[in-house]
Design an enzyme around this catalytic site. Structure first.
Site, short mmCIF file in Angstrom:
data_model
loop_
_atom_site.label_atom_id
_atom_site.label_comp_id
_atom_site.label_asym_id
_atom_site.label_seq_id
_atom_site.Cartn_x
_atom_site.Cartn_y
_atom_site.Cartn_z
N ILE A 62 0.85 -1.19 0.00
CA ILE A 62 0.00 0.00 0.00
C ILE A 62 0.89 1.25 0.00
CG2 ILE A 62 -1.89 1.20 1.17
CD1 ILE A 62 -2.72 -1.46 2.41
N PRO A 63 1.46 1.57 -1.17
CA PRO A 63 2.31 2.77 -1.23
C PRO A 63 1.50 4.03 -0.93
CG PRO A 63 2.57 1.41 -3.19
CD PRO A 63 1.39 0.88 -2.44
N HIS A 64 2.09 4.91 -0.12
CA HIS A 64 1.45 6.18 0.20
C HIS A 64 2.54 7.15 0.62
CE1 HIS A 64 1.63 3.74 3.86
NE2 HIS A 64 1.69 4.87 4.53
N GLY A 65 2.17 8.41 0.75
CA GLY A 65 3.16 9.45 1.06
C GLY A 65 3.55 9.48 2.53
#
Length: 145
Positions: A62-65
């Site tokens: 779950i790539p996120h900033g």
């Protein structure tokens, strides 16, 4: 999860990705293209990955900033990429489902809990990895919510 957040046009099926960085960039570029985030958000996604892997187990990342990337988020959105052959996220972790998230205010917590519910079931993961259409993917998420 509202349809506006995970829309059919945010779903990419049968992708083939060579690296974790390529996977994160593609996940972020869907969010940028659909107007959820500014382009700088992608760098913050890569920065987050350096701090701690966004691999969640069960073939899901779950790539996120980072915490300080909120300024680049214009509205909450999700990108979804299916990678049937998998992409190596390091340490032997193979990812077949990439779910990029951008949350406005604190909406990312609701988004994450919806994703966690779906992805905690191995049966759902198998269905998502083998889905042949965006509609199938949306239906799996809608069943749970």
């Amino acid at each position: 999860m509202s349809k506006a957040i995970l829309a059919k046009e945010n779903i990419l099926l049968n992708a083939s990705l060579g690296s974790k960085e390529e996977a994160i960039r593609l996940t972020g570029s869907i969010l940028v293209d659909k107007g959820y985030v500014a382009a700088d958000y992608i760098e913050k996604m890569l920065e987050r990955e350096e701090l701690t892997s966004t691999y969640m187990g069960n073939f899901v990342a779950i790539p996120h900033g980072t915490e300080d990337s909120k300024a680049y988020v214009m509205e909450s959105g999700i990108s979804f990429i299916q990678v049937p052959q998998g992409v190596d996220f390091g340490n032997g972790n193979i990812v077949k489902l990439l779910i990029g998230i951008a949350g406005k205010d604190n909406e990312h917590l609701d988004i994450l809990s919806s994703i966690a519910i779906v992805c905690s079931e191995e049966e759902n993961i198998e269905k998502l990895v083998s889905a042949k259409s965006a509609d199938e993917i949306l239906a799996i998420f809608e069943e749970v919510n």
